[in-house]
Design a protein around this motif. Sequence first.
Motif, PDB file in Angstrom:
ATOM      1  N   VAL A 173      26.271  34.407  41.354  1.00 26.60           N
ATOM      2  CA  VAL A 173      25.459  34.500  42.469  1.00 26.60           C
ATOM      3  C   VAL A 173      24.476  35.789  42.745  1.00 26.60           C
ATOM      4  O   VAL A 173      23.282  35.502  43.003  1.00 26.60           O
ATOM      5  CB  VAL A 173      26.512  34.558  44.032  1.00 26.60           C
TER       6      VAL A 173
ATOM      7  N   ASN B  87      26.327  25.832  41.792  1.00 31.15           N
ATOM      8  CA  ASN B  87      27.618  26.553  41.784  1.00 31.15           C
ATOM      9  C   ASN B  87      28.371  25.539  42.784  1.00 31.15           C
ATOM     10  O   ASN B  87      29.683  25.582  42.445  1.00 31.15           O
ATOM     11  CB  ASN B  87      27.513  27.823  42.481  1.00 31.15           C
TER      12      ASN B  87
ATOM     13  N   THR C  80      31.878  33.629  39.279  1.00 32.69           N
ATOM     14  CA  THR C  80      31.128  33.353  40.508  1.00 32.69           C
ATOM     15  C   THR C  80      30.266  34.402  41.016  1.00 32.69           C
ATOM     16  O   THR C  80      29.063  34.337  41.305  1.00 32.69           O
ATOM     17  CB  THR C  80      31.935  32.556  41.467  1.00 32.69           C
ATOM     18  N   ALA C  81      31.230  35.536  41.294  1.00 34.44           N
ATOM     19  CA  ALA C  81      30.456  36.707  41.955  1.00 34.44           C
ATOM     20  C   ALA C  81      29.103  37.150  41.126  1.00 34.44           C
ATOM     21  O   ALA C  81      28.166  37.235  41.778  1.00 34.44           O
ATOM     22  CB  ALA C  81      31.431  37.828  42.163  1.00 34.44           C
TER      23      ALA C  81
ATOM     24  N   ILE D 160      36.598  35.602  45.100  1.00 37.12           N
ATOM     25  CA  ILE D 160      35.668  34.823  46.037  1.00 37.12           C
ATOM     26  C   ILE D 160      36.349  33.525  46.091  1.00 37.12           C
ATOM     27  O   ILE D 160      36.383  32.958  47.451  1.00 37.12           O
ATOM     28  CB  ILE D 160      34.265  34.756  45.487  1.00 37.12           C
ATOM     29  N   TYR D 161      36.288  32.591  45.187  1.00 36.98           N
ATOM     30  CA  TYR D 161      36.742  31.541  45.424  1.00 36.98           C
ATOM     31  C   TYR D 161      38.333  30.775  44.900  1.00 36.98           C
ATOM     32  O   TYR D 161      38.499  29.869  44.654  1.00 36.98           O
ATOM     33  CB  TYR D 161      35.763  30.524  44.348  1.00 36.98           C
TER      34      TYR D 161
END
Lengths: 372, 157
Positions: free
Chosen positions: A216, A234, A212-213, B48-49
């Motif tokens: 983005v 996302n 994810t990081a 993060i998630y």
Amino acid sequence: MVKGLVVADWKRYVPGFLFCLAFAFIGMNLDRLFRSLSREGVEWATFVYESAQMNYVAILLLGGIVIRNFLPIPASLLPGIRIARPVLKPGIIILGVHYVWADVIRVGGLGLALTGFFIFGTAIIVMYWCKRWGVTDGLGGIMGAGTGVCGVSAIIATGPVVKASPIEMAYAIGTILLFGTLMLFTMPYIGQGIDLSESQFGAWAAVAILNTAQLVAAAEWYGTEARDTAVLINVARIMFLPVVVLFSLWFYIIRTGKEQDAAPISKWQLIKDKFPVFILGFFVLVLLHSMNIEALGGPAEAGSPFWAMNAAYTWCFAIGFAGIGLSISIDDMKKAGGRAFAIGTVASMVKMILGLGVVLLIGATALRVTGG
Amino acid sequence: MRILVCIDGEPHTSGAVERAIELARAESAELIGLHVIDEWLRQFSSEIYAQGRKEYLEWVDQCLEDKASEVRKSFMARCHASSVPARFVLRDGDRAAEIAAVIDELEPELVITGGKDLTRWQRFRSANLAAQLRKACGNALSMETVTVPQRRPDLVV
């Protein structure tokens, strides 16, 4: 009561977080400086800002990597650097002011179908082949979820469910970090090389980049349209996280009859625990923006509450990217290895190629966020 | 004389324990086994998630503690079987930093660590604990690295 809300050892987070704040401040101001010099026609600044794409994202990521890996960072800074990464999350919530419901239904719906296909396609194929190759259930489960949904976050959610061992988790996390970082630094240049539109790049990044990081960061680096499309898809992608964890539970524990040997697991509780609650905040802001409330204004309306929030999002992203850059450690990526590396290589390459083909077929218009 | 042997529970440190027992018996030395619980995995709970952080941390801690207890049991049993007086020290944190702290505290005359027979690529990927310790403690440290050749499984206990 206030004391109860504060983490007992909060002081150990302060130096690293302040370091990230200062680094983000420098990165943002360098971005501004390069941009203004480039507009004035200074040749080197045009090369740095336009050709080499050295905006604040690249400065913070590349600068962070250099600082982390080649300079002696005191250990006292590391806890604060770790907590700077999740600051990206409030930034994503705030980005809700960039969308209206029409975007969510069109691009988000398309994204839901795209990510549903890629997530379950990847997870099912990886888990099935891991079983056939004799890979342990723990490693197969975390690699299926990690390559399918949102990388390290999915490994953290799935690891305890499929009982992955620490060594398996280390291999899997190292692999995801390695491929996430490689994709972060190659995909924007590939996108530029083949003249991919921003919205298509955003969708491609959201489908293909494992973590994810890095997803983005790559989209924000490519441009604002890319970021808007990537963040929306996302959000659709992480909504599948609890479903994939539940699928792993069924595939490795329930289906094989292992549930009888272990403590009973409540499926409903599992869904609740793994659901990313923060995305509700994102949808609340989309709803408020769609309602066109005059008092709230819009992200482009100077002085309005939504305009202020829009300014705050950039800082959340900058602090988050500073944390991400300073967390990218070559030593961590060196842990990639064993069968996890082979699975990660195949899954990331297939997702990258197939994802690109699909976004090229869909076209730029259907993936563009209008923001009303 | 005091000998410190670092054990991570992997097969190659078994050779190091073997060598340490041999030396301790010959020198009538006190043998100290050291295992460091590696904190590396814990840092990812702030991803993060990350959902289910508490469950993840509990699972990681439980796995690492189980491993530490297994390492301790196996080390003490081997020392006991060889009639070598031994004690076991358990630490938690960065491996090289914790070993350096224990060396500082207990001042052993000899430190033994295990090592693998590595290819060039594997050497690049290796954390190279021996080099990290030399850097942390200085070259005055008397340290032996026992390398277990990969094609000699008979050395792996």
